[in-house]
Scaffold this active site. Sequence first.
Site, PDB file in Angstrom:
ATOM      1  N   THR A  20       0.816  -1.211   0.000  1.00 49.87           N
ATOM      2  CA  THR A  20       0.000   0.000   0.000  1.00 49.87           C
ATOM      3  C   THR A  20       0.857   1.271   0.000  1.00 49.87           C
ATOM      4  OG1 THR A  20      -1.447   1.290   1.468  1.00 49.87           O
ATOM      5  CG2 THR A  20      -0.126  -0.370   2.530  1.00 49.87           C
ATOM      6  N   ASP A  21       0.272   2.353  -0.469  1.00 56.28           N
ATOM      7  CA  ASP A  21       0.955   3.657  -0.398  1.00 56.28           C
ATOM      8  C   ASP A  21       0.996   4.180   1.040  1.00 56.28           C
ATOM      9  OD1 ASP A  21      -1.753   4.234  -0.102  1.00 56.28           O
ATOM     10  OD2 ASP A  21      -1.756   5.931  -1.489  1.00 56.28           O
ATOM     11  N   GLU A  22       0.209   3.542   1.943  1.00 60.79           N
ATOM     12  CA  GLU A  22       0.129   4.054   3.316  1.00 60.79           C
ATOM     13  C   GLU A  22       1.446   3.877   4.071  1.00 60.79           C
ATOM     14  OE1 GLU A  22      -3.555   3.336   5.333  1.00 60.79           O
ATOM     15  OE2 GLU A  22      -4.662   3.126   3.460  1.00 60.79           O
ATOM     16  N   TYR A  35      -1.870  -0.454  10.984  1.00 60.81           N
ATOM     17  CA  TYR A  35      -1.990  -1.132   9.681  1.00 60.81           C
ATOM     18  C   TYR A  35      -0.793  -0.804   8.795  1.00 60.81           C
ATOM     19  CZ  TYR A  35      -3.302  -1.657   4.755  1.00 60.81           C
ATOM     20  OH  TYR A  35      -3.285  -1.959   3.410  1.00 60.81           O
ATOM     21  N   LYS A  94       2.278  -3.183   7.346  1.00 60.47           N
ATOM     22  CA  LYS A  94       2.567  -3.368   5.915  1.00 60.47           C
ATOM     23  C   LYS A  94       4.005  -2.918   5.609  1.00 60.47           C
ATOM     24  CE  LYS A  94       0.188  -4.607   3.022  1.00 60.47           C
ATOM     25  NZ  LYS A  94      -0.174  -5.951   2.492  1.00 60.47           N
TER      26      LYS A  94
HETATM   27  P1  NAD Z   1      -9.469  -7.530   2.341  1.00 61.10           P
HETATM   28  O1  NAD Z   1      -9.454  -7.187   3.795  1.00 61.10           O
HETATM   29  O2  NAD Z   1     -10.701  -7.260   1.541  1.00 61.10           O
HETATM   30  O3  NAD Z   1      -9.156  -9.088   2.169  1.00 61.10           O
HETATM   31  C1  NAD Z   1      -8.138  -9.740   2.852  1.00 61.10           C
HETATM   32  C2  NAD Z   1      -8.286 -11.246   2.613  1.00 61.10           C
HETATM   33  O4  NAD Z   1      -7.184 -11.892   3.264  1.00 61.10           O
HETATM   34  C3  NAD Z   1      -9.575 -11.843   3.187  1.00 61.10           C
HETATM   35  O5  NAD Z   1     -10.155 -12.734   2.271  1.00 61.10           O
HETATM   36  C4  NAD Z   1      -9.086 -12.587   4.425  1.00 61.10           C
HETATM   37  O6  NAD Z   1      -9.874 -13.711   4.764  1.00 61.10           O
HETATM   38  C5  NAD Z   1      -7.684 -12.996   3.994  1.00 61.10           C
HETATM   39  N1  NAD Z   1      -6.812 -13.202   5.161  1.00 61.10           N
HETATM   40  C6  NAD Z   1      -6.633 -12.370   6.222  1.00 61.10           C
HETATM   41  N2  NAD Z   1      -5.782 -12.933   7.109  1.00 61.10           N
HETATM   42  C7  NAD Z   1      -5.405 -14.128   6.576  1.00 61.10           C
HETATM   43  C8  NAD Z   1      -4.553 -15.157   7.026  1.00 61.10           C
HETATM   44  N3  NAD Z   1      -3.920 -15.080   8.192  1.00 61.10           N
HETATM   45  N4  NAD Z   1      -4.398 -16.259   6.249  1.00 61.10           N
HETATM   46  C9  NAD Z   1      -5.049 -16.352   5.049  1.00 61.10           C
HETATM   47  N5  NAD Z   1      -5.880 -15.409   4.585  1.00 61.10           N
HETATM   48  C10 NAD Z   1      -6.063 -14.314   5.337  1.00 61.10           C
HETATM   49  O7  NAD Z   1      -8.214  -6.813   1.716  1.00 61.10           O
HETATM   50  P2  NAD Z   1      -8.045  -6.091   0.307  1.00 61.10           P
HETATM   51  O8  NAD Z   1      -8.624  -4.742   0.377  1.00 61.10           O
HETATM   52  O9  NAD Z   1      -8.470  -7.027  -0.766  1.00 61.10           O
HETATM   53  O10 NAD Z   1      -6.449  -5.920   0.267  1.00 61.10           O
HETATM   54  C11 NAD Z   1      -5.627  -6.962  -0.238  1.00 61.10           C
HETATM   55  C12 NAD Z   1      -4.183  -6.545  -0.134  1.00 61.10           C
HETATM   56  O11 NAD Z   1      -3.967  -5.342  -0.858  1.00 61.10           O
HETATM   57  C13 NAD Z   1      -3.726  -6.269   1.306  1.00 61.10           C
HETATM   58  O12 NAD Z   1      -2.446  -6.779   1.463  1.00 61.10           O
HETATM   59  C14 NAD Z   1      -3.734  -4.748   1.396  1.00 61.10           C
HETATM   60  O13 NAD Z   1      -2.771  -4.302   2.323  1.00 61.10           O
HETATM   61  C15 NAD Z   1      -3.366  -4.364  -0.022  1.00 61.10           C
HETATM   62  N6  NAD Z   1      -3.880  -3.067  -0.471  1.00 61.10           N
HETATM   63  C16 NAD Z   1      -5.198  -2.760  -0.331  1.00 61.10           C
HETATM   64  C17 NAD Z   1      -5.676  -1.542  -0.805  1.00 61.10           C
HETATM   65  C18 NAD Z   1      -7.147  -1.175  -0.711  1.00 61.10           C
HETATM   66  O14 NAD Z   1      -7.495  -0.036  -1.006  1.00 61.10           O
HETATM   67  N7  NAD Z   1      -8.030  -2.083  -0.340  1.00 61.10           N
HETATM   68  C19 NAD Z   1      -4.795  -0.639  -1.393  1.00 61.10           C
HETATM   69  C20 NAD Z   1      -3.449  -0.996  -1.522  1.00 61.10           C
HETATM   70  C21 NAD Z   1      -3.007  -2.210  -1.061  1.00 61.10           C
HETATM   71  P1  TYD Z   2     -10.883   3.812   4.334  1.00 56.99           P
HETATM   72  O1  TYD Z   2     -11.819   3.307   3.295  1.00 56.99           O
HETATM   73  O2  TYD Z   2     -11.000   3.287   5.710  1.00 56.99           O
HETATM   74  O3  TYD Z   2      -9.411   3.582   3.748  1.00 56.99           O
HETATM   75  P2  TYD Z   2      -7.977   4.114   4.284  1.00 56.99           P
HETATM   76  O4  TYD Z   2      -8.131   4.792   5.569  1.00 56.99           O
HETATM   77  O5  TYD Z   2      -7.161   2.871   4.372  1.00 56.99           O
HETATM   78  O6  TYD Z   2      -7.482   5.034   3.235  1.00 56.99           O
HETATM   79  O7  TYD Z   2     -11.029   5.404   4.429  1.00 56.99           O
HETATM   80  C1  TYD Z   2     -10.829   6.231   3.301  1.00 56.99           C
HETATM   81  C2  TYD Z   2     -10.954   7.677   3.740  1.00 56.99           C
HETATM   82  O8  TYD Z   2     -12.301   7.951   4.118  1.00 56.99           O
HETATM   83  C3  TYD Z   2     -10.118   8.027   4.953  1.00 56.99           C
HETATM   84  O9  TYD Z   2      -9.625   9.369   4.792  1.00 56.99           O
HETATM   85  C4  TYD Z   2     -11.097   7.980   6.122  1.00 56.99           C
HETATM   86  C5  TYD Z   2     -12.394   8.415   5.471  1.00 56.99           C
HETATM   87  N1  TYD Z   2     -13.626   7.818   6.023  1.00 56.99           N
HETATM   88  C6  TYD Z   2     -14.696   8.658   6.370  1.00 56.99           C
HETATM   89  O10 TYD Z   2     -14.612   9.889   6.283  1.00 56.99           O
HETATM   90  N2  TYD Z   2     -15.853   8.067   6.823  1.00 56.99           N
HETATM   91  C7  TYD Z   2     -15.991   6.717   6.951  1.00 56.99           C
HETATM   92  O11 TYD Z   2     -17.064   6.224   7.368  1.00 56.99           O
HETATM   93  C8  TYD Z   2     -14.863   5.868   6.599  1.00 56.99           C
HETATM   94  C9  TYD Z   2     -14.970   4.380   6.727  1.00 56.99           C
HETATM   95  C10 TYD Z   2     -13.706   6.480   6.127  1.00 56.99           C
END
Ligand code: NAD
Ligand code: TYD
Length: 336
Positions: free
Chosen positions: A123-125, A150, A154
């Site tokens: 992630t960019d975070e 989080y 990461k």
């Molecule tokens: P998500 O939370 O929707 O899904 C995570 C999945 O991992 C779930 O199916 C869960 O059951 C599985 N999981 C969790 N712990 C586990 C374990 N111990 N063993 C096996 N499986 C396990 O997550 P996502 O949003 O699909 O993100 C996927 C990846 O991409 C993550 O690594 C996240 O850090 C990264 N990422 C997400 C975003 C975003 O905006 N969602 C952006 C950049 C990077």
């Molecule tokens: P989120 O989807 O939790 O992703 P991340 O914090 O990992 O980027 O949140 C996206 C942005 O939206 C973040 O700035 C927090 C804000 N946010 C709200 O303002 N209200 C909400 O109910 C949630 C879940 C997030």
Amino acid sequence: MNLLVTGGLGFIGSNFIRLWLSRHPDCRLVNLDNLTYAANPDSLKDVQSNPNYRFVKGDICDDKIVQQLMPSTDFVVHFAAESHVDRSINDPYLFVKTNVLGTYILLKSASKNQIKRFHHVSTDEVFGSIGTESKNQFSESTPYDPSSPYSASKAASDHFVRSFGKTFGLPITITNCSNNYGPYQHPEKFIPRMITNLIDGHKIPVYGQGLNLRDWLYVEDHCLAIETVLLKGKVGETYCVGGLKGGTRNIDLVKQVLSIFGLDDSWIEYVADRPAHDNYSVDWSKIKTELGWEPKFTLESGLKATVDWYRSNETWWRLAKKEAEEFYTKLKALSV
Ligand code: NAD
Ligand code: TYD
């Protein structure tokens, strides 16, 4: 080619598996996921009968299961993680366990079995915050400065992945991507939370003044970026991935969603801010210049497609929505 995908029943993993199987019908793919609250088996109902697809219920922290799967693996695509910032603030332990220890267990086995590629989805975070100017952007050379448990977990996992590349010669690649949105995203996350709230006739909770910046990328574009790095990326390299619009203020995003629903600002409810609330925007020129990837979806087209999907798939999100709102109610009670 045999792929081991971790976390494939989550949001991005399930979108990736569907896309990969349709574009690579000659590949076999194993999905290792331990079905946390964030997983939904219905997300891959349509690929269950594909003979090249196998689901294994298991934990990436479980050495034994990982050791069983790794010898027949060419590429690992590692999505599995605890992914929600608010949950990491509430209870960081699982984030350390899954995101750091789980990644290490996979790396150790991948290294022992000399697999061809370990791709880590990050992630960019990890870079911290760009401040409030949307013209500032993260790039591959930005120093790590995570703010939440989080992003800290990461960041630690990214360091372990790189260390296995350098120390043990594991062929690794990493993508650091901005915020994803699109079909099959858990309704605890902002965009699906907004959409499902509006479908239910509830207001949108906006943290603080809504001035924080996020860089939004439609999930299909992210999956195509990962495919590009798997097929064309240089071993040892990191690629930053982001959307077409760059840093967008939350409040502007909210207004865009409200306009799709034909609703006005009275549907906004300002609520308490998140601690250590970052701002993000990503410079993705490296992956564009070196590998030819760029996003296809604008924020407008992606949001419309996402709203349409949630409107048509209520059975997919209804239970998760109930659980997500229970989590937020509990969180609110704890902060009072
Ligand atoms: P998500 O939370 O929707 O899904 C995570 C999945 O991992 C779930 O199916 C869960 O059951 C599985 N999981 C969790 N712990 C586990 C374990 N111990 N063993 C096996 N499986 C396990 O997550 P996502 O949003 O699909 O993100 C996927 C990846 O991409 C993550 O690594 C996240 O850090 C990264 N990422 C997400 C975003 C975003 O905006 N969602 C952006 C950049 C990077
Ligand atoms: P989120 O989807 O939790 O992703 P991340 O914090 O990992 O980027 O949140 C996206 C942005 O939206 C973040 O700035 C927090 C804000 N946010 C709200 O303002 N209200 C909400 O109910 C949630 C879940 C997030």
